[in-house]
Design a protein around this motif. Sequence first.
Motif, PDB file in Angstrom:
ATOM      1  N   ASP A   8       0.827  -1.205   0.000  1.00  0.00           N
ATOM      2  CA  ASP A   8       0.000   0.000   0.000  1.00  0.00           C
ATOM      3  C   ASP A   8       0.864   1.259   0.000  1.00  0.00           C
ATOM      4  O   ASP A   8       0.571   2.229  -0.697  1.00  0.00           O
ATOM      5  N   GLN A   9       1.970   1.239   0.734  1.00  0.00           N
ATOM      6  CA  GLN A   9       2.873   2.376   0.757  1.00  0.00           C
ATOM      7  C   GLN A   9       3.630   2.512  -0.562  1.00  0.00           C
ATOM      8  O   GLN A   9       3.880   3.624  -1.039  1.00  0.00           O
TER       9      GLN A   9
ATOM     10  N   ARG B  76       2.514   1.550  -3.492  1.00  0.00           N
ATOM     11  CA  ARG B  76       1.539   2.068  -4.457  1.00  0.00           C
ATOM     12  C   ARG B  76       1.309   3.560  -4.261  1.00  0.00           C
ATOM     13  O   ARG B  76       1.216   4.323  -5.235  1.00  0.00           O
ATOM     14  N   ALA B  77       1.232   4.015  -3.023  1.00  0.00           N
ATOM     15  CA  ALA B  77       1.039   5.444  -2.752  1.00  0.00           C
ATOM     16  C   ALA B  77       2.222   6.256  -3.286  1.00  0.00           C
ATOM     17  O   ALA B  77       2.037   7.328  -3.880  1.00  0.00           O
ATOM     18  N   ALA B  78       3.437   5.757  -3.100  1.00  0.00           N
ATOM     19  CA  ALA B  78       4.626   6.448  -3.622  1.00  0.00           C
ATOM     20  C   ALA B  78       4.602   6.481  -5.148  1.00  0.00           C
ATOM     21  O   ALA B  78       4.920   7.503  -5.763  1.00  0.00           O
ATOM     22  N   ALA B  79       4.229   5.374  -5.765  1.00  0.00           N
ATOM     23  CA  ALA B  79       4.128   5.333  -7.229  1.00  0.00           C
ATOM     24  C   ALA B  79       3.089   6.330  -7.722  1.00  0.00           C
ATOM     25  O   ALA B  79       3.308   7.016  -8.738  1.00  0.00           O
ATOM     26  N   ASP B  80       1.978   6.452  -7.019  1.00  0.00           N
ATOM     27  CA  ASP B  80       0.939   7.412  -7.394  1.00  0.00           C
ATOM     28  C   ASP B  80       1.455   8.852  -7.294  1.00  0.00           C
ATOM     29  O   ASP B  80       1.158   9.693  -8.146  1.00  0.00           O
TER      30      ASP B  80
END
Length: 161
Positions: free
Chosen positions: A25-26, A28-32
């Motif tokens: 989840d972290q 993915r958040a960084a990729a976003d």
Amino acid sequence: MAQPGIDFTLYRAELQGVLDHLPLDQIRAAADVLFDCYQTNHTLFAFGNGGSAALASHLATDFGKGTHFPGPSEMANIRRLKAIAVTDNMPMVTAWANDVHYDTVFMRQLENFLQPGDVALAISGSGNSPNVLRALEFARSAGATTIGLGGFGGGKMKALL
């Protein structure tokens, strides 16, 4: 040929354990955040010390050269992510370290260039390097998004992401 005494089966099992516990989840958040940085034509600023400085440089190179849409065959005229490793300007790093303090070597460079909406990417094994923390604090106060790669629980850096 494999060296005697190395148990590759055990190594593979330990590696799988690491992969199984990644904070997806972290990640993915960084990729976003990075994708939004690209979409809004903002700049990524990366920094860290020692091996983390080398990683910041490598990431800035890969992001600046290798990120483009829609794909490799159309690279020539496609905008890429603007990415800079502030660790790469050694004369600037040593000037700030010599004239002011090593704790300011990243923050002072960000003062010159960072705009609201940009991204500050900190890399720190301990998460406690004073120059990394000061740069993150400045980036947040200047309206940038902060993300980080850290080890050992994130240290003090974790609170600034």
